[in-house]
Design an enzyme around this catalytic site. Structure first.
Site, short mmCIF file in Angstrom:
data_model
loop_
_atom_site.label_atom_id
_atom_site.label_comp_id
_atom_site.label_asym_id
_atom_site.label_seq_id
_atom_site.Cartn_x
_atom_site.Cartn_y
_atom_site.Cartn_z
N TRP A 103 0.93 -1.33 -0.28
CA TRP A 103 -0.04 0.13 -0.33
C TRP A 103 0.84 1.11 0.31
CZ3 TRP A 103 -4.34 0.14 -1.68
CH2 TRP A 103 -5.17 -1.47 -2.25
N ASP A 172 -1.93 6.40 6.02
CA ASP A 172 -3.30 5.98 5.78
C ASP A 172 -2.60 4.90 6.68
OD1 ASP A 172 -4.50 3.29 4.44
OD2 ASP A 172 -2.98 3.57 2.79
N LYS A 196 -12.40 -1.13 5.39
CA LYS A 196 -12.13 -2.69 6.17
C LYS A 196 -12.39 -2.62 8.07
CE LYS A 196 -9.13 -3.01 2.69
NZ LYS A 196 -7.89 -1.88 2.56
C1 LIG Z 1 -7.07 -1.30 1.28
C2 LIG Z 1 -6.18 -0.15 1.67
C3 LIG Z 1 -6.49 1.13 0.44
C4 LIG Z 1 -7.50 0.71 -0.31
O1 LIG Z 1 -8.45 1.47 -0.22
P1 LIG Z 1 -9.62 1.63 -0.78
O2 LIG Z 1 -10.64 2.10 -0.57
O3 LIG Z 1 -9.88 0.44 -2.00
O4 LIG Z 1 -9.36 3.02 -2.72
C5 LIG Z 1 -5.64 1.70 0.69
N1 LIG Z 1 -4.29 1.49 1.60
C6 LIG Z 1 -4.82 0.36 2.52
C7 LIG Z 1 -3.38 0.02 3.52
C8 LIG Z 1 -5.91 -0.39 2.66
O5 LIG Z 1 -5.72 -1.77 3.77
#
Ligand SMILES: *Cc1c(COP(=O)(O)O)cnc(C)c1O
Length: 361
Positions: A103, A172, A196
């Site tokens: 990521w 993030d 998530k």
């Molecule tokens: C799932 C995830 C993303 C991507 O998320 P989207 O909402 O599908 O764009 C980005 N960073 C991390 C750490 C993730 O687990």
């Protein structure tokens, strides 16, 4: 009632049953409106109450100080990979990225076309099996922010301690959002996709420090600027009403179940159940990552061969333990045990792992 399985999917993922059932009961006729929530205007008073409550709960449950504004923005975490540098990297500014896994690499790749960015640390040589210590992170002069991925969903590592650096952090937190309190004073912006830990896919939740909004790049289309989202309380355009509605219910569930500190304690306990099985297996199961940096949300483990892994996945699936396959880029197994995964689900998996070893070890 239909049988619910234990779903270890990395995202979208298992959500609190109470939230789903409450939504089901309200779905067709929302609180006597004679229509569902997703059929009404986003300016309707019924929706507005849902929207404002979700924003208030985001702030309250995450413990965000008054100077932080929660924003609901479509495009998932992925759009934030671009929006952050587009907004924050005004002329002359640059940003450092901690390359901690899949990521982080995506965030960095998307930031490159938007401004001057550099790798402040990379775990690539060690196959992304650990996070850096603070003194390994090289922050260059002129750095506007340091971007971190606090939990790497695919590699299964997290920052157990937050980096100590001289510049603001941007994080993030997608795959560990609302599972641990954060030291707000270190951050200018925190973001994550909702799917998530918070609800259905369809939005990113961004917490932005209000004092930085005025200094952001003004030369962007409206939706790409944070300002219009702040000024309009995330109602600049039609928001993803369904996702926000369910997210509000999930936030209420987190609050009713003890809030972030309870989520954090539960995550520690649940992940330890699985890591203990791995550790106690005498090498039948292996954790590829450094012990102190192990994720409490995405427990990654391997078995000795592809054949044994396939057998493990087939039999666990048949036993109602779903979606344990590791990400296609790394293989192996991964149990994503977000807030809504009950302890009983993790206990069932731990027991299954021990029985599988006894039968195949
Ligand atoms: C799932 C995830 C993303 C991507 O998320 P989207 O909402 O599908 O764009 C980005 N960073 C991390 C750490 C993730 O687990």
């Amino acid at each position: 009632m239909s049988q619910r399985v234990f779903n270890f999917c990395a995202g979208p993922c298992t959500l609190p049953l109470e939230a789903l059932e409450e939504a089901q009961a309200e779905f067709v006729d929302f609180k006597g409106a004679g229509m569902s929530l997703i059929e009404m205007s986003h300016r309707a008073k019924e929706y507005d109450a849902v929207h404002q409550e979700a924003l208030a709960l985001l702030r309250e449950v995450f413990g965000a100080p008054a100077e932080f504004e929660p924003l609901l923005i479509q495009g998932g975490a992925t759009l934030q990979f671009a929006m952050i540098p587009l907004n924050l990297l005004t002329p002359g500014a640059k940003a450092g990225y901690v390359m901690s896994g899949s990521w982080a690499k995506k965030a960095f790749a998307d930031a490159k076309p938007c401004g001057e960015v550099y790798e402040a640390w990379s775990g690539a040589d060690e196959k992304f099996t650990r996070m850096p210590a603070s003194d390994e992170i090289k922050v260059e002069p002129g750095t506007r922010y340091l971007h971190i991925t606090s939990n790497e969903t695919i590699g299964g590592i997290r920052f157990s301690a937050w980096p100590e650096v001289s510049v603001p952090l941007v994080a993030d937190m997608s795959s560990e959002y609302f599972s641990r309190p954060i030291p707000w004073e270190k951050f200018d912006l925190v973001y994550g996709g909702a799917q998530k830990n918070l609800g259905p896919a369809g939005l990113a939740v961004v917490f932005i420090c209000k004092s930085i909004v005025e200094g952001l790049n003004p030369n962007l289309s409206a939706y790409l600027r944070y300002g219009p989202h702040v000024d309009n309380q995330s109602l600049y355009n039609t928001p993803p009403m369904f996702s926000i509605w369910i997210m509000g219910k999930v936030l209420k569930w987190i609050k009713a179940n003890g809030g972030l500190s309870a989520m954090e304690a539960a995550a520690e306990e649940k992940s330890a159940l699985l890591y203990n099985v791995v550790e106690g297996s005498g090498g039948f199961y292996n954790s590829p990552v450094k012990a102190s940096d192990r994720s409490q949300m995405n427990v990654v483990f391997t078995l000795s061969s592809d054949k044994l892994t396939a057998k493990f996945l087939a039999e666990s699936n048949a036993a109602g333990l779903k979606n344990l396959k590791g990400h296609r880029s790394v293989g192996g197994c991964r149990a994503s045990i977000y807030n809504a995964m009950p302890k009983a689900g993790v206990e069932a998996l731990a027991k299954f792992m021990q029985e599988f070893q006894a039968a195949n070890g």
